[in-house]
Design a protein around this motif. Sequence first.
Motif, PDB file in Angstrom:
ATOM      1  N   HIS A  54       0.833  -1.205   0.000  1.00 43.00           N
ATOM      2  CA  HIS A  54       0.000   0.000   0.000  1.00 43.00           C
ATOM      3  C   HIS A  54       0.866   1.253   0.000  1.00 43.00           C
ATOM      4  O   HIS A  54       0.626   2.195  -0.771  1.00 43.00           O
ATOM      5  N   CYS A  55       1.878   1.270   0.859  1.00 46.55           N
ATOM      6  CA  CYS A  55       2.775   2.418   0.938  1.00 46.55           C
ATOM      7  C   CYS A  55       3.527   2.600  -0.382  1.00 46.55           C
ATOM      8  O   CYS A  55       3.675   3.727  -0.874  1.00 46.55           O
ATOM      9  N   ALA A  56       3.998   1.498  -0.966  1.00 44.81           N
ATOM     10  CA  ALA A  56       4.737   1.575  -2.233  1.00 44.81           C
ATOM     11  C   ALA A  56       3.873   2.155  -3.337  1.00 44.81           C
ATOM     12  O   ALA A  56       4.322   3.007  -4.114  1.00 44.81           O
ATOM     13  N   ASN A  57       2.621   1.733  -3.405  1.00 42.76           N
ATOM     14  CA  ASN A  57       1.707   2.251  -4.432  1.00 42.76           C
ATOM     15  C   ASN A  57       1.425   3.734  -4.221  1.00 42.76           C
ATOM     16  O   ASN A  57       1.349   4.513  -5.174  1.00 42.76           O
ATOM     17  N   ALA A  58       1.253   4.106  -2.943  1.00 37.05           N
ATOM     18  CA  ALA A  58       0.978   5.517  -2.634  1.00 37.05           C
ATOM     19  C   ALA A  58       2.179   6.394  -2.991  1.00 37.05           C
ATOM     20  O   ALA A  58       2.016   7.488  -3.535  1.00 37.05           O
ATOM     21  N   LEU A  59       3.387   5.906  -2.715  1.00 37.66           N
ATOM     22  CA  LEU A  59       4.589   6.663  -3.047  1.00 37.66           C
ATOM     23  C   LEU A  59       4.771   6.787  -4.556  1.00 37.66           C
ATOM     24  O   LEU A  59       5.238   7.806  -5.061  1.00 37.66           O
ATOM     25  N   THR A  60       4.375   5.745  -5.285  1.00 39.84           N
ATOM     26  CA  THR A  60       4.431   5.795  -6.754  1.00 39.84           C
ATOM     27  C   THR A  60       3.511   6.888  -7.268  1.00 39.84           C
ATOM     28  O   THR A  60       3.876   7.684  -8.133  1.00 39.84           O
ATOM     29  N   GLU A  61       2.308   6.932  -6.722  1.00 41.88           N
ATOM     30  CA  GLU A  61       1.331   7.955  -7.126  1.00 41.88           C
ATOM     31  C   GLU A  61       1.820   9.344  -6.740  1.00 41.88           C
ATOM     32  O   GLU A  61       1.666  10.311  -7.497  1.00 41.88           O
ATOM     33  N   LEU A  62       2.438   9.445  -5.590  1.00 40.75           N
ATOM     34  CA  LEU A  62       2.927  10.736  -5.100  1.00 40.75           C
ATOM     35  C   LEU A  62       4.002  11.296  -6.024  1.00 40.75           C
ATOM     36  O   LEU A  62       4.006  12.477  -6.363  1.00 40.75           O
ATOM     37  N   ALA A  89       9.746  16.502  -4.642  1.00 35.13           N
ATOM     38  CA  ALA A  89      10.593  17.604  -5.087  1.00 35.13           C
ATOM     39  C   ALA A  89      10.387  18.893  -4.290  1.00 35.13           C
ATOM     40  O   ALA A  89      11.106  19.859  -4.499  1.00 35.13           O
ATOM     41  N   ASP A  90       9.399  18.931  -3.417  1.00 33.70           N
ATOM     42  CA  ASP A  90       9.210  20.117  -2.587  1.00 33.70           C
ATOM     43  C   ASP A  90       8.764  19.677  -1.202  1.00 33.70           C
ATOM     44  O   ASP A  90       8.558  18.494  -0.943  1.00 33.70           O
ATOM     45  N   ASN A  91       8.643  20.645  -0.291  1.00 33.81           N
ATOM     46  CA  ASN A  91       8.347  20.316   1.106  1.00 33.81           C
ATOM     47  C   ASN A  91       7.016  19.600   1.276  1.00 33.81           C
ATOM     48  O   ASN A  91       6.890  18.699   2.108  1.00 33.81           O
ATOM     49  N   ALA A  92       6.013  20.006   0.495  1.00 30.86           N
ATOM     50  CA  ALA A  92       4.690  19.383   0.626  1.00 30.86           C
ATOM     51  C   ALA A  92       4.764  17.898   0.281  1.00 30.86           C
ATOM     52  O   ALA A  92       4.252  17.042   1.014  1.00 30.86           O
ATOM     53  N   PHE A  93       5.406  17.580  -0.842  1.00 33.23           N
ATOM     54  CA  PHE A  93       5.517  16.184  -1.251  1.00 33.23           C
ATOM     55  C   PHE A  93       6.502  15.425  -0.365  1.00 33.23           C
ATOM     56  O   PHE A  93       6.334  14.229  -0.116  1.00 33.23           O
ATOM     57  N   MET A  94       7.538  16.117   0.108  1.00 34.95           N
ATOM     58  CA  MET A  94       8.511  15.483   1.001  1.00 34.95           C
ATOM     59  C   MET A  94       7.828  15.044   2.296  1.00 34.95           C
ATOM     60  O   MET A  94       8.002  13.903   2.753  1.00 34.95           O
ATOM     61  N   ASP A  95       7.056  15.942   2.886  1.00 35.85           N
ATOM     62  CA  ASP A  95       6.345  15.601   4.127  1.00 35.85           C
ATOM     63  C   ASP A  95       5.376  14.448   3.904  1.00 35.85           C
ATOM     64  O   ASP A  95       5.264  13.543   4.737  1.00 35.85           O
ATOM     65  N   ARG A 151      17.958  15.124  -0.570  1.00 32.19           N
ATOM     66  CA  ARG A 151      17.278  15.680   0.621  1.00 32.19           C
ATOM     67  C   ARG A 151      16.306  14.668   1.218  1.00 32.19           C
ATOM     68  O   ARG A 151      16.177  14.567   2.442  1.00 32.19           O
ATOM     69  N   PHE A 152      15.631  13.932   0.338  1.00 32.34           N
ATOM     70  CA  PHE A 152      14.687  12.925   0.819  1.00 32.34           C
ATOM     71  C   PHE A 152      15.406  11.873   1.654  1.00 32.34           C
ATOM     72  O   PHE A 152      14.940  11.502   2.746  1.00 32.34           O
ATOM     73  N   ILE A 153      16.541  11.376   1.163  1.00 29.66           N
ATOM     74  CA  ILE A 153      17.287  10.344   1.901  1.00 29.66           C
ATOM     75  C   ILE A 153      17.789  10.912   3.227  1.00 29.66           C
ATOM     76  O   ILE A 153      17.736  10.242   4.271  1.00 29.66           O
ATOM     77  N   GLU A 154      18.263  12.162   3.213  1.00 29.71           N
ATOM     78  CA  GLU A 154      18.697  12.807   4.463  1.00 29.71           C
ATOM     79  C   GLU A 154      17.563  12.861   5.479  1.00 29.71           C
ATOM     80  O   GLU A 154      17.746  12.510   6.652  1.00 29.71           O
ATOM     81  N   ARG A 155      16.387  13.316   5.024  1.00 31.80           N
ATOM     82  CA  ARG A 155      15.243  13.417   5.933  1.00 31.80           C
ATOM     83  C   ARG A 155      14.833  12.038   6.447  1.00 31.80           C
ATOM     84  O   ARG A 155      14.474  11.880   7.622  1.00 31.80           O
ATOM     85  N   LEU A 156      14.881  11.048   5.570  1.00 27.73           N
ATOM     86  CA  LEU A 156      14.472   9.693   5.949  1.00 27.73           C
ATOM     87  C   LEU A 156      15.398   9.118   7.015  1.00 27.73           C
ATOM     88  O   LEU A 156      14.937   8.557   8.014  1.00 27.73           O
ATOM     89  N   ILE A 157      16.702   9.264   6.840  1.00 26.87           N
ATOM     90  CA  ILE A 157      17.621   8.671   7.825  1.00 26.87           C
ATOM     91  C   ILE A 157      17.565   9.405   9.161  1.00 26.87           C
ATOM     92  O   ILE A 157      17.847   8.822  10.212  1.00 26.87           O
ATOM     93  N   LYS A 158      17.192  10.687   9.117  1.00 34.08           N
ATOM     94  CA  LYS A 158      17.060  11.415  10.388  1.00 34.08           C
ATOM     95  C   LYS A 158      15.853  10.932  11.184  1.00 34.08           C
ATOM     96  O   LYS A 158      15.840  11.026  12.411  1.00 34.08           O
TER      97      LYS A 158
END
Length: 823
Positions: free
Chosen positions: A80-88, A92-98, A130-137
């Motif tokens: 479910h998460c994988a499909n949602a991330l594919t759709e997302l 590239a910006d803060n809204a999508f990053m969050d 930036r996404f990987i940085e935020r994820l590991i934090k």
Amino acid sequence: MHTNSTRIIYKRKPLTQALTGIWSHPLTLVEAPMGYGKTTAVKEFLKTSKANVFWQTLAGASANSFWRGFCRLLKPINEHCANALTELGIPADNAFMDAALELLEVIDFSSETCLVFDDYHLLTSPPIDRFIERLIKLAPQHLHIVIISRTTFGENTTELVLKGFCQVIGKSSLEFTRDEIVEYYKLCGICLTPIETTELYSYTEGWISALYLSLLNFEHERKIDRQSSLSELIEKAVYRYYPSEAKDFLLAICIFDSFTLEQAKAMWPHGNAEAQLHYLMKNNSFIKFNYYNQTYHTHTIFTAYLREQLLRQGADHYREIQQMAGSWYASDDNYIQAMECFYQALAFKQLLITFVKDNGHSVNPETKDQIIQYFSDCPEETKKENPTACVLYARKLFLLNEKEIYAVECQKALGYLETICDETARNHLLGELELSKSFSKYNDLQGMVEHQTKAYALLNGPSRLFDHQNYFTFGTPSVLYMFYRQSGAAEQTTTMLTTYMPRYCLMTTNHGAGAEYVMQAEQHFYQGDFENAAITIHKAEFPARSGQQIAILLCILFLQIRLAFVNGNPTAVQQLLQQLREEVEVCGQYQLVHALDMCEGFIYAQLKQPEKIPVWIAEGNLQESRLYFLSHAFFNIIYGQALLLNGDYLKLLGLSEHFLNTARIFPNLLSQIYIHIYEAIAYYDLRRYQEAQAALRNALAIAKPDRFIMPFVENGEKIFPILSAFEKEENYTSLIANIKETHTAFFPNLTVVQTALRDTVTKLTAREQEIAELVTVGMSNKAIGKELFIEESTVKKTLQNIYAKLGINGRTMLARLMLKRKA
């Protein structure tokens, strides 16, 4: 000495010890130039672990390709998460990053899990970094990421290392010492003399690829033989010993960086691809099988050499190989990669066929220039033979704001269509072109209807090329905003949309179903006719839901929240705000994240809670968003209100002309009314009364013919002192009386809602307060769990409760709320 002795993998103890650090860090960077054995070292180390390993080898610089691969990695963990991330899509910006991080936060990595991104240097994408940085934090428990690259990662590696989020394994850790060279060769059955060791160390400098090739050459020559280049060494030590069939097989598959057995069979239709792979893997270490993702990987050095050989075979053979690869990618629905191969093969007919098969979905800002190049280089005769692709291409150009090229391509497409002999086929494509042209008339509804009337007559049924991935509202939470372009014509425009919308829905299979009722309801609302607004907005819900038009449903919920203000119903406001986000999440239509944020931003501005306005809106970061230009004027309504709430009058006035110019392009009169009102408020508070009156007069002049009072009512307490200057003007007497009367009923009810939803942080339990405070200082769920001696899953569940109570959508907004309260 046995032939297989050269396939021994020498495990160096210092490197193994360094790789053990993978399990104590969220991120491990293995960084060294080509040929230092990075991939082999990581792969061999992980083989001995009991962790779940998911491996992604990057094939190019496309951030979209990386994101698709990343989502595929997650499917076995949480589909479910994988499909949602594919759709997302790419965050590239803060809204999508969050949004992406919120989705990943709910995944339960129940055991040690390692995601490996190999050849990461091929990707140059700051958003992914930036996404990987935020994820590991966030440091999800049991999740570890390994990046294998020839270059350094991101810009903040030093900070990540100092804070314990990351370890770096560099070139020095991968170089062989003199003693290790001796031991490695000895394990392979070769005893080096001290002179040979010195010569070999001097020549290779501990570089494993050079050591391995020298080892193969040593088997044949029995001496250390320096070559001027790696290509010469590969030729002398490896390639020349292969049978001719094996060489042809290698040249057929070298087009891929990694490949499956099915791909190899497609590129080698002689029935023995598996046998060829078995032979090659048995006789050298340049092709390996990756058990994690069931793919074969050819070493980068060997791949480069093989591609040089392929080019020497001549242009015709090279194009034949590229065309076969393109056919494979097309069969695997990897359309953008297929089109690139067909382009390299000059197989433009197949390229256009693939473009149509994909329905243009692969065309986005990242690939736009690439697609434009394909069509620019495509021979006119080939385009004439495939006019469907040209019609589809023209439509995509408009959506990507390439208006000049769009106009040229429309004219060309029309010329191609006129040569079609089959009248039915010609008429249908002419109808598709007319439908495409209708969008170029946005937001001139009369002009759009004229093209769509022609399209309806020509299509003789639904469009076959219409792209439902583009939302009717272009990500705007208001239909009235879209089409209200002429003062005094609101009623006429609404009637026209109501008349022609059913026909449009027939052509586009319910695209935008319910939009006409939304516009009617919004017109009633802006005129202060709340009862009819409430009745009509309910009419929109059934067609929107049955047609699965989530963008229209957001417009419906947005207006219902504003009606809840009118009724003084804070419970309804909270429930509808929660429903807004749930509608998007349940349907997985995460491309509407920006529309969702704009809804919430407008509502929180009305509630006088600027700290809850999404950060990208409050800070005016429009250029970093994926918003269509058509939505920019609505964004400015909210951004302008945020500036007012923060008392940033000078900045507002400095930007107001830009806001108004943006709203004049189509035009969007609703935005113009709001911006003029904001100007009036700012000027008045700066005691520039004449300018305040001039700005408010501009707003009144636009709104009066349509009796639109709500922008004034919503800002009543701020504009009443300015409005008093117009009360004696006969032209505005009735309108101002209506504004004041409506405000008298509206303001107390809005105040009830504002009071009920103010400082909801105090409604948190002691434990929730504690967790919220730790989020504010940047602690991950894992770290919070350790700090409070509770399970990470408990932290996640508590955070979900906090978000629901506060009416927010993630950690970023929670941190802002807590900091605001402290201040």
